[in-house]
Motif scaffolding. Structure first.
Motif, PDB file in Angstrom:
ATOM      1  N   PRO A 134       0.823  -1.210   0.000  1.00  0.00           N
ATOM      2  CA  PRO A 134       0.000   0.000   0.000  1.00  0.00           C
ATOM      3  C   PRO A 134       0.856   1.258   0.000  1.00  0.00           C
ATOM      4  O   PRO A 134       2.081   1.204   0.122  1.00  0.00           O
ATOM      5  CB  PRO A 134      -0.796  -0.123   1.297  1.00  0.00           C
ATOM      6  N   GLY A 135       0.182   2.405  -0.100  1.00  0.00           N
ATOM      7  CA  GLY A 135       0.860   3.692   0.001  1.00  0.00           C
ATOM      8  C   GLY A 135       1.017   4.440  -1.295  1.00  0.00           C
ATOM      9  O   GLY A 135       1.601   5.527  -1.308  1.00  0.00           O
ATOM     10  N   ALA A 136       0.495   3.889  -2.404  1.00  0.00           N
ATOM     11  CA  ALA A 136       0.707   4.525  -3.706  1.00  0.00           C
ATOM     12  C   ALA A 136      -0.395   5.502  -4.096  1.00  0.00           C
ATOM     13  O   ALA A 136      -0.212   6.307  -5.010  1.00  0.00           O
ATOM     14  CB  ALA A 136       0.847   3.458  -4.795  1.00  0.00           C
ATOM     15  N   VAL A 137      -1.553   5.450  -3.445  1.00  0.00           N
ATOM     16  CA  VAL A 137      -2.667   6.330  -3.811  1.00  0.00           C
ATOM     17  C   VAL A 137      -2.301   7.778  -3.480  1.00  0.00           C
ATOM     18  O   VAL A 137      -1.894   8.085  -2.358  1.00  0.00           O
ATOM     19  CB  VAL A 137      -3.956   5.923  -3.068  1.00  0.00           C
ATOM     20  N   TYR A 138      -2.461   8.671  -4.465  1.00  0.00           N
ATOM     21  CA  TYR A 138      -2.115  10.073  -4.204  1.00  0.00           C
ATOM     22  C   TYR A 138      -3.151  11.065  -4.727  1.00  0.00           C
ATOM     23  O   TYR A 138      -3.094  12.247  -4.391  1.00  0.00           O
ATOM     24  CB  TYR A 138      -0.759  10.418  -4.818  1.00  0.00           C
ATOM     25  N   LYS A 139      -4.117  10.604  -5.533  1.00  0.00           N
ATOM     26  CA  LYS A 139      -5.120  11.530  -6.056  1.00  0.00           C
ATOM     27  C   LYS A 139      -6.413  10.782  -6.376  1.00  0.00           C
ATOM     28  O   LYS A 139      -6.375   9.632  -6.813  1.00  0.00           O
ATOM     29  CB  LYS A 139      -4.602  12.239  -7.320  1.00  0.00           C
ATOM     30  N   VAL A 140      -7.539  11.462  -6.152  1.00  0.00           N
ATOM     31  CA  VAL A 140      -8.856  10.905  -6.488  1.00  0.00           C
ATOM     32  C   VAL A 140      -9.669  11.984  -7.195  1.00  0.00           C
ATOM     33  O   VAL A 140      -9.678  13.143  -6.773  1.00  0.00           O
ATOM     34  CB  VAL A 140      -9.609  10.425  -5.225  1.00  0.00           C
ATOM     35  N   SER A 141     -10.337  11.602  -8.263  1.00  0.00           N
ATOM     36  CA  SER A 141     -11.238  12.523  -8.961  1.00  0.00           C
ATOM     37  C   SER A 141     -12.598  11.863  -9.115  1.00  0.00           C
ATOM     38  O   SER A 141     -12.733  10.643  -9.024  1.00  0.00           O
ATOM     39  CB  SER A 141     -10.680  12.904 -10.337  1.00  0.00           C
ATOM     40  N   VAL A 142     -13.624  12.689  -9.339  1.00  0.00           N
ATOM     41  CA  VAL A 142     -14.964  12.189  -9.624  1.00  0.00           C
ATOM     42  C   VAL A 142     -15.387  12.692 -11.002  1.00  0.00           C
ATOM     43  O   VAL A 142     -14.855  13.680 -11.502  1.00  0.00           O
ATOM     44  CB  VAL A 142     -15.984  12.639  -8.560  1.00  0.00           C
ATOM     45  N   PHE A 143     -16.341  12.002 -11.591  1.00  0.00           N
ATOM     46  CA  PHE A 143     -16.901  12.421 -12.869  1.00  0.00           C
ATOM     47  C   PHE A 143     -18.298  12.973 -12.630  1.00  0.00           C
ATOM     48  O   PHE A 143     -19.127  12.353 -11.970  1.00  0.00           O
ATOM     49  CB  PHE A 143     -16.948  11.242 -13.845  1.00  0.00           C
ATOM     50  N   THR A 144     -18.550  14.173 -13.151  1.00  0.00           N
ATOM     51  CA  THR A 144     -19.833  14.842 -12.974  1.00  0.00           C
ATOM     52  C   THR A 144     -20.896  14.164 -13.832  1.00  0.00           C
ATOM     53  O   THR A 144     -20.569  13.346 -14.704  1.00  0.00           O
ATOM     54  CB  THR A 144     -19.730  16.323 -13.366  1.00  0.00           C
TER      55      THR A 144
END
Length: 235
Positions: A134-144
């Motif tokens: 683990p530890g690689a997640v750095y960004k999250v986006s959503v789709f409108t």
């Protein structure tokens, strides 16, 4: 087109004071009509674009429904494939198991995963079940609802490197309703396969939806029978 008219302004009494003359534009009716017609044209164009985008999204949803049905008919998942993200978590221990998704290479490139859910909600949190390196997640986006991607979170992974695994709970502060999210992983900075077992979308009421369809930048996807725990040596 505007024309100019001179106005006189007097300050003071009729016997004392001073006057100021100023030339100010007077808008003609034809100019006003031109601006209104341009505005209406822009509104019409925006409506057409939004309608086209919604139709495109509806078609995409229908294709996803068909793919989900076909996957259920096949009744088989490839180990470390993108299908391993579907549904609630089912990897029983931290480690290199085929019941989680893994990228095609361990550290060849940064990766991303798109998870789609059944219902569009006002999101509160994303839960990412990381089961290996683990530890690689750095960004999250959503789709409108019209398909635009909006970044809603950036920062260090809540599940740190070297911890074996865990559930990264990421707050999603956004005004947009969504049923589609994208998770970015800095795979080249975290050695080994950064495996994810499941992704859950939590709404404002605390209810959790699990991934029903997903895409990824790459997938290891070796062919094995469903539900078999297969460990892979990569040194």
């Amino acid at each position: 087109m505007a024309r100019w008219k001179t106005y006189r302004f007097h300050l003071g009494s009729p016997l004392a004071g001073f006057s100021v003359r100023m030339a100010l534009p007077v808008l003609s009716w034809s100019w006003f009509q031109l601006r209104i017609s341009t505005l209406l044209l822009l509104v019409l164009l925006a409506s057409v674009i939004i309608g086209w985008q919604r139709d495109r999204n509806d078609l995409s949803d229908q294709i996803i429904d068909l793919e989900v049905e076909l996957a259920q008919v096949r009744g088989m998942k490839s180990s470390w494939s993108i299908e391993q993200l579907y549904g609630p978590p089912d990897t029983l221990a931290f480690g290199d198991y085929g019941t989680a998704w893994a990228s095609a290479s361990a550290d060849g490139q940064d990766e991303w995963v798109i998870a789609q859910f059944e219902n569009e909600v006002s999101p509160a949190e994303l839960q990412i079940y990381e089961t290996y390196n683990p530890g690689a997640v750095y960004k999250v986006s959503v789709f409108t609802p019209i398909g635009n991607e909006v970044t809603v979170w950036q920062g260090p992974d809540p599940t740190p490197q070297g911890s074996g695994g865990g559930v990264s709970k990421i707050p999603l502060e956004t005004i947009w309703r969504t049923k589609k999210v994208k998770v970015y992983l800095a795979s080249k900075k975290v050695r080994g396969w950064n495996e994810i077992d499941a992704i859950g979308l939590v709404d404002q009421s605390g209810d959790v939806q699990w991934t029903r369809h997903a895409e990824a930048s790459s997938s290891y996807g070796a062919q094995y029978s469903r539900g078999v725990f297969i460990s892979r040596s990569f040194f």
